[in-house]
Design a protein around this motif. Structure first.
Motif, PDB file in Angstrom:
ATOM      1  N   PHE A 163       0.875  -1.170   0.000  1.00 19.16           N
ATOM      2  CA  PHE A 163       0.000   0.000   0.000  1.00 19.16           C
ATOM      3  C   PHE A 163       0.912   1.219   0.000  1.00 19.16           C
ATOM      4  N   THR A 164       0.854   1.995  -1.071  1.00 18.51           N
ATOM      5  CA  THR A 164       1.781   3.110  -1.242  1.00 18.51           C
ATOM      6  C   THR A 164       1.024   4.406  -1.478  1.00 18.51           C
ATOM      7  N   ARG A 165       1.370   5.419  -0.702  1.00 15.22           N
ATOM      8  CA  ARG A 165       0.816   6.756  -0.904  1.00 15.22           C
ATOM      9  C   ARG A 165       1.947   7.657  -1.397  1.00 15.22           C
ATOM     10  N   ASN A 166       1.684   8.424  -2.455  1.00 15.56           N
ATOM     11  CA  ASN A 166       2.745   9.255  -3.025  1.00 15.56           C
ATOM     12  C   ASN A 166       2.192  10.571  -3.542  1.00 15.56           C
ATOM     13  N   ASN A 167       3.080  11.528  -3.738  1.00 17.84           N
ATOM     14  CA  ASN A 167       2.696  12.770  -4.398  1.00 17.84           C
ATOM     15  C   ASN A 167       2.316  12.444  -5.840  1.00 17.84           C
ATOM     16  N   ASP A 168       1.234  13.034  -6.303  1.00 20.59           N
ATOM     17  CA  ASP A 168       0.716  12.722  -7.634  1.00 20.59           C
ATOM     18  C   ASP A 168       1.485  13.512  -8.686  1.00 20.59           C
ATOM     19  N   VAL A 169       2.686  13.010  -8.992  1.00 19.00           N
ATOM     20  CA  VAL A 169       3.563  13.655  -9.971  1.00 19.00           C
ATOM     21  C   VAL A 169       4.048  12.590 -10.953  1.00 19.00           C
ATOM     22  N   PRO A 170       4.504  13.001 -12.140  1.00 23.64           N
ATOM     23  CA  PRO A 170       4.971  12.025 -13.131  1.00 23.64           C
ATOM     24  C   PRO A 170       6.204  11.260 -12.655  1.00 23.64           C
ATOM     25  N   GLY A 171       6.316  10.022 -13.115  1.00 23.20           N
ATOM     26  CA  GLY A 171       7.529   9.247 -12.915  1.00 23.20           C
ATOM     27  C   GLY A 171       7.553   8.320 -11.722  1.00 23.20           C
ATOM     28  N   VAL A 172       6.537   8.378 -10.868  1.00 22.30           N
ATOM     29  CA  VAL A 172       6.568   7.573  -9.644  1.00 22.30           C
ATOM     30  C   VAL A 172       6.483   6.085  -9.960  1.00 22.30           C
ATOM     31  N   ILE A 173       5.564   5.711 -10.839  1.00 24.74           N
ATOM     32  CA  ILE A 173       5.403   4.293 -11.167  1.00 24.74           C
ATOM     33  C   ILE A 173       6.703   3.727 -11.737  1.00 24.74           C
ATOM     34  N   GLY A 174       7.356   4.492 -12.595  1.00 26.11           N
ATOM     35  CA  GLY A 174       8.613   4.039 -13.177  1.00 26.11           C
ATOM     36  C   GLY A 174       9.699   3.844 -12.133  1.00 26.11           C
ATOM     37  N   LYS A 175       9.814   4.789 -11.203  1.00 24.25           N
ATOM     38  CA  LYS A 175      10.840   4.681 -10.163  1.00 24.25           C
ATOM     39  C   LYS A 175      10.588   3.479  -9.257  1.00 24.25           C
ATOM     40  N   VAL A 176       9.333   3.305  -8.856  1.00 27.00           N
ATOM     41  CA  VAL A 176       8.996   2.187  -7.976  1.00 27.00           C
ATOM     42  C   VAL A 176       9.222   0.866  -8.699  1.00 27.00           C
ATOM     43  N   LEU A 219      12.343   2.371  -0.900  1.00 25.01           N
ATOM     44  CA  LEU A 219      11.137   2.946  -1.496  1.00 25.01           C
ATOM     45  C   LEU A 219      10.662   4.149  -0.690  1.00 25.01           C
ATOM     46  N   GLN A 220      10.670   4.006   0.626  1.00 26.15           N
ATOM     47  CA  GLN A 220      10.229   5.094   1.494  1.00 26.15           C
ATOM     48  C   GLN A 220      11.110   6.330   1.334  1.00 26.15           C
ATOM     49  N   ASP A 221      12.373   6.115   0.980  1.00 24.13           N
ATOM     50  CA  ASP A 221      13.312   7.230   0.835  1.00 24.13           C
ATOM     51  C   ASP A 221      13.143   7.994  -0.478  1.00 24.13           C
ATOM     52  N   LEU A 222      12.388   7.443  -1.425  1.00 22.94           N
ATOM     53  CA  LEU A 222      12.130   8.187  -2.652  1.00 22.94           C
ATOM     54  C   LEU A 222      11.392   9.481  -2.298  1.00 22.94           C
ATOM     55  N   PRO A 223      11.806  10.609  -2.846  1.00 20.05           N
ATOM     56  CA  PRO A 223      11.209  11.895  -2.436  1.00 20.05           C
ATOM     57  C   PRO A 223       9.713  11.998  -2.714  1.00 20.05           C
ATOM     58  N   GLU A 224       9.217  11.249  -3.706  1.00 20.92           N
ATOM     59  CA  GLU A 224       7.792  11.329  -4.038  1.00 20.92           C
ATOM     60  C   GLU A 224       6.918  10.457  -3.136  1.00 20.92           C
TER      61      GLU A 224
END
Length: 233
Positions: A163-176, A219-224
């Protein structure tokens, strides 16, 4: 003697032969709603992992064609307490164990099931937070999570999920996806919801095997990323 046999059959075989706390006299009805009870228990397991600290209250609300709120509440408690209490939890003792832990228990029924023919809404209130998961049984006895923490979904709950909550910005799916791929973690499904319109997105990522703690930390350390939690059905 009949009561003893009911307890014996459930403790040994987990057969629901009109168990003491299961207020259904018609065993055909009990068999009919078994898939709904399975759904409620699964939601209980997930809610238990979302709420590892003290729980103050749970509320289970059934809607539509699923009108057996008390059995659903017992199934939910069975799942909720499964990892919390070392002793085996079952339909017979789940309510008593919850009360001993100081958990308030509420269950109710409403005809309002939205766009679903049946619905189970579960709410867990902890010391500081309140979490909700809703589920429904689709045609063909397919169980689905249709709302997770306020986000609309269509999730089949099984295996390991993030279960992941993130800022809704481009590129998150790719990074994860890249980070999990480098760790040899295969993604079975990546489901995204943006229903809240608050600049955040919520994802349910089903993976083929559990993710190591150090990868979760990365994953948690990703800024998004706002939060990430691994859950097991």
């Amino acid at each position: 003697m009949a009561v003893c046999e009911q307890v014996r059959d459930y403790l040994i075989h987990e057969k629901l032969n009109n168990a003491l706390n299961m207020p259904i006299s018609d065993l055909a009805k009990l068999k009919e709603i078994q898939i709904n009870l399975d759904l409620a228990e699964t939601m209980g397991k997930l809610q238990g992992q979302l709420n590892p600290r003290a729980i103050k209250k749970v509320h289970v609300e059934c809607a539509g064609t699923m009108d057996e709120a008390k059995p659903a509440a017992l199934a939910f408690l069975k799942g909720l307490l499964n990892d919390r209490i070392p002793d085996r939890v079952n339909y017979i003792n789940a309510e008593t164990l919850a009360i001993e832990l100081g958990i308030g228990i509420e269950h109710s029924y409403t005809s309002d099931c939205g766009s679903y023919t049946n619905l189970i809404r579960t709410q867990v209130t902890g010391e500081t937070d309140c979490t909700e998961i809703h589920g429904s049984v689709f045609e063909g006895n397919q169980i689905r999570l249709v709302n997770i923490l306020g986000y609309e979904f269509d999730v089949t709950p099984y295996g390991t999920m993030l279960f992941t909550r993130n800022n809704d910005v481009p590129g998150v799916i790719g990074k994860v996806g890249t980070m999990l791929g480098k760790a040899n973690v295969n993604i079975g499904a990546y489901l995204l919801s943006r229903e809240m319109n608050d600049g955040e997105a919520f994802s349910v990522i089903r993976v083929d095997n559990p993710v190591a703690e150090n990868i979760l930390n990365d994953l948690q350390d990703l800024p998004e990323i706002i939060s990430v939690q691994q859950l097991h059905c």
